[in-house]
Enzyme design. Structure first.
Site, PDB file in Angstrom:
ATOM      1  CE  LYS A 191      -6.780 -15.888   2.341  1.00  0.00           C
ATOM      2  NZ  LYS A 191      -6.986 -14.447   2.123  1.00  0.00           N
TER       3      LYS A 191
ATOM      4  NE  ARG B 139      -3.974  -2.181   2.218  1.00  0.00           N
ATOM      5  CZ  ARG B 139      -4.009  -3.504   2.023  1.00  0.00           C
ATOM      6  NH1 ARG B 139      -2.894  -4.189   1.891  1.00  0.00           N
ATOM      7  NH2 ARG B 139      -5.170  -4.138   1.962  1.00  0.00           N
TER       8      ARG B 139
ATOM      9  CG  ASP C 190      -2.634 -13.971   5.337  1.00  0.00           C
ATOM     10  OD1 ASP C 190      -3.467 -14.578   4.630  1.00  0.00           O
ATOM     11  OD2 ASP C 190      -2.275 -12.798   5.097  1.00  0.00           O
TER      12      ASP C 190
ATOM     13  NE  ARG D  11      -1.735 -19.926   2.457  1.00  0.00           N
ATOM     14  CZ  ARG D  11      -1.454 -18.644   2.601  1.00  0.00           C
ATOM     15  NH1 ARG D  11      -2.165 -17.887   3.407  1.00  0.00           N
ATOM     16  NH2 ARG D  11      -0.450 -18.111   1.929  1.00  0.00           N
TER      17      ARG D  11
END
Ligand code: S3P
Length: 429
Positions: free
Chosen positions: A343, A28, A316, A347
């Protein structure tokens, strides 16, 4: 792809680490610096492959970016000064680059084409393309914009009021970034709050943004002003050492400058609920992104249930939490985590299959997994599926297995944590 053989005899972990910069915030910082007018300076930038992909895309758009170690300078005259790129923008393995760029590019006057690696080519993009189309965006791609390569013809966008169907900061951020160039007030309603780095950074760059009860709203047409961004350490990277310190006998690890934004810090809550010996010392609560020093020591752990609103704040970290749960007493149930299936790899399947190979008692469910512990883990040959977080989970598992762990493709770890093995070697005694 080189195989990595990992074998430790009764290691003990001890030492102090400063984990690399936060991946989400690093991406970002470059995006906002490129949108803003003036010279933006960034410190603590993550030199992982994903963030380098973001830099590369903006360079192709004519934005001047200099990288000097972990300091990055971005000089821009704003979006209207960007050039139409003659080359395809390559986003590598990075979902954040691909999805946030869609939102940014949709409101420019440029034609762009974006593509990424094989994993990106399988990840759903209509979750971003569809809401952007409601704002007037022109996006084409395989299966009606579901998959890369994507072609975007920038155009004038209209603001909209959007209720998020899934908790996804990438979708929310793409809409907010498109909203910067849209006419009217963009509103995004979240049922469960996802990481809020975009909202915080909009403010840091001088925009006025209102966030009330999970509803983000702001006026289009606001210009951003260049500033300095201090990127904290990535809690998603720290998570591997937090878990390692909790499960490897007689360990104590100190992690400095870790970002503890509450929309990201669910792993702290989980460790505390499981009974981990974790100390937290906040550095500066008023910073745009608060940081803390975390000290983890080995302790007995109990299984818990992880579900609902906490899930987006640790999404995550679930691969490494699953490994943690194999060493906890009793059942750990992870629910409401279907998002894991889309993802870098699926996962749920990857974590369950690989931990089973080491002897874990773990079952996949439709929206998560169930782990029963504690189980001693054995050596084995593991696959990373080209997914950095599965690779690091395997490396931490190797610290407690009774035989060697062979990992097929350890290079993928460079996506988010290029110095991971050096840091690991630093604390293994
Ligand atoms: C990210 C958002 C999350 C996360 C990803 C980074 C971001 O993805 O898994 O690693 O920087 O906005 P989703 O938006 O798909 O949940």
């Amino acid at each position: 792809m080189t195989k990595k053989v990992m074998q430790y005899t009764r290691p003990r972990l001890q030492g102090t680490l400063t984990v690399p910069g936060d991946k989400s915030i690093s991406h970002r910082s470059v995006m906002f610096g490129a949108i803003a007018e003036g010279k933006t300076t960034v410190s603590g930038f993550l030199l992982g492959e994903d963030c380098l992909s973001t830099i590369d895309c903006f360079k192709k758009l004519g934005v001047k970016i200099d990288v000097d170690g972990t300091n990055v300078t971005i000089e821009s005259n704003g979006i209207d000064a960007w050039q139409e790129p003659s080359e395809v923008l390559y986003t590598g393995n990075s979902g954040t680059t691909t999805r946030l760029m869609m939102g940014i590019l949709a409101g420019t006057q440029l034609h762009t084409v974006m593509t990424g690696d094989a994993s990106i080519g399988k990840r759903p993009m209509r979750r971003v393309a569809d809401p952007l189309r409601q704002m007037g965006a022109q996006i084409a791609g395989r299966e009606n914009g579901q998959y890369t390569p994507l072609a975007i013809q920038g155009t004038q966008l209209q603001a909209m009021d959007y209720t998020m169907p899934v908790a996804s900061a990438q979708v929310k951020s793409a809409i907010l970034l498109a909203g910067l160039r849209a006419q009217g007030t963009t509103i995004v309603r979240e049922q469960e709050v996802s990481r809020d780095h975009t909202e915080r950074m909009l403010r840091q760059f001088g925009a006025t943004v209102d966030v009330t009860d999970g509803v983000v709203s702001f006026e289009g047409g606001q210009t951003l002003t260049a500033t300095h961004v201090n990127v904290p350490g990535d809690i998603s990277s720290a998570a591997f050492f937090l878990v390692a310190g909790a499960i490897v006998p007689k360990s104590e690890i100190v992690l400095q400058n870790v970002g503890v934004n509450e929309t990201r810090a669910g792993i702290i809550e989980v460790l505390q609920q499981m009974g981990a010996n974790l100390e937290l010392q906040i550095d500066d609560e008023q910073a745009a992104e608060p940081t803390a020093t975390l000290t983890i020591r080995t302790s007995p752990l109990q299984g818990i249930e992880i579900s609902g609103a906490v899930v987006p704040t640790l999404i995550d970290e679930i691969p490494i939490i699953a490994l943690l749960a194999t060493q906890a007493q009793g059942k750990t149930i992870i629910r409401d985590a279907e998002e894991l299936k889309v993802k870098e790899t699926d996962r749920i399947t990857a974590v369950v299959d690989e931990l089973k190979k080491l002897g874990a008692n773990i079952q996949a469910t439709d929206d998560g997994m169930i782990i029963e512990g504690p189980t001693p883990l054995h050596g084995g040959s593991l696959k990373s599926y080209g997914d950095h977080r599965i690779g690091m989970m395997a490396a931490v598992a190797a610290l407690i297995t009774d035989g060697e762990v062979v990992l097929d493709d350890a290079e993928c770890i460079a996506v988010s944590y290029p110095t991971f093995f050096e840091h690991l070697a630093h604390v293994v005694k």
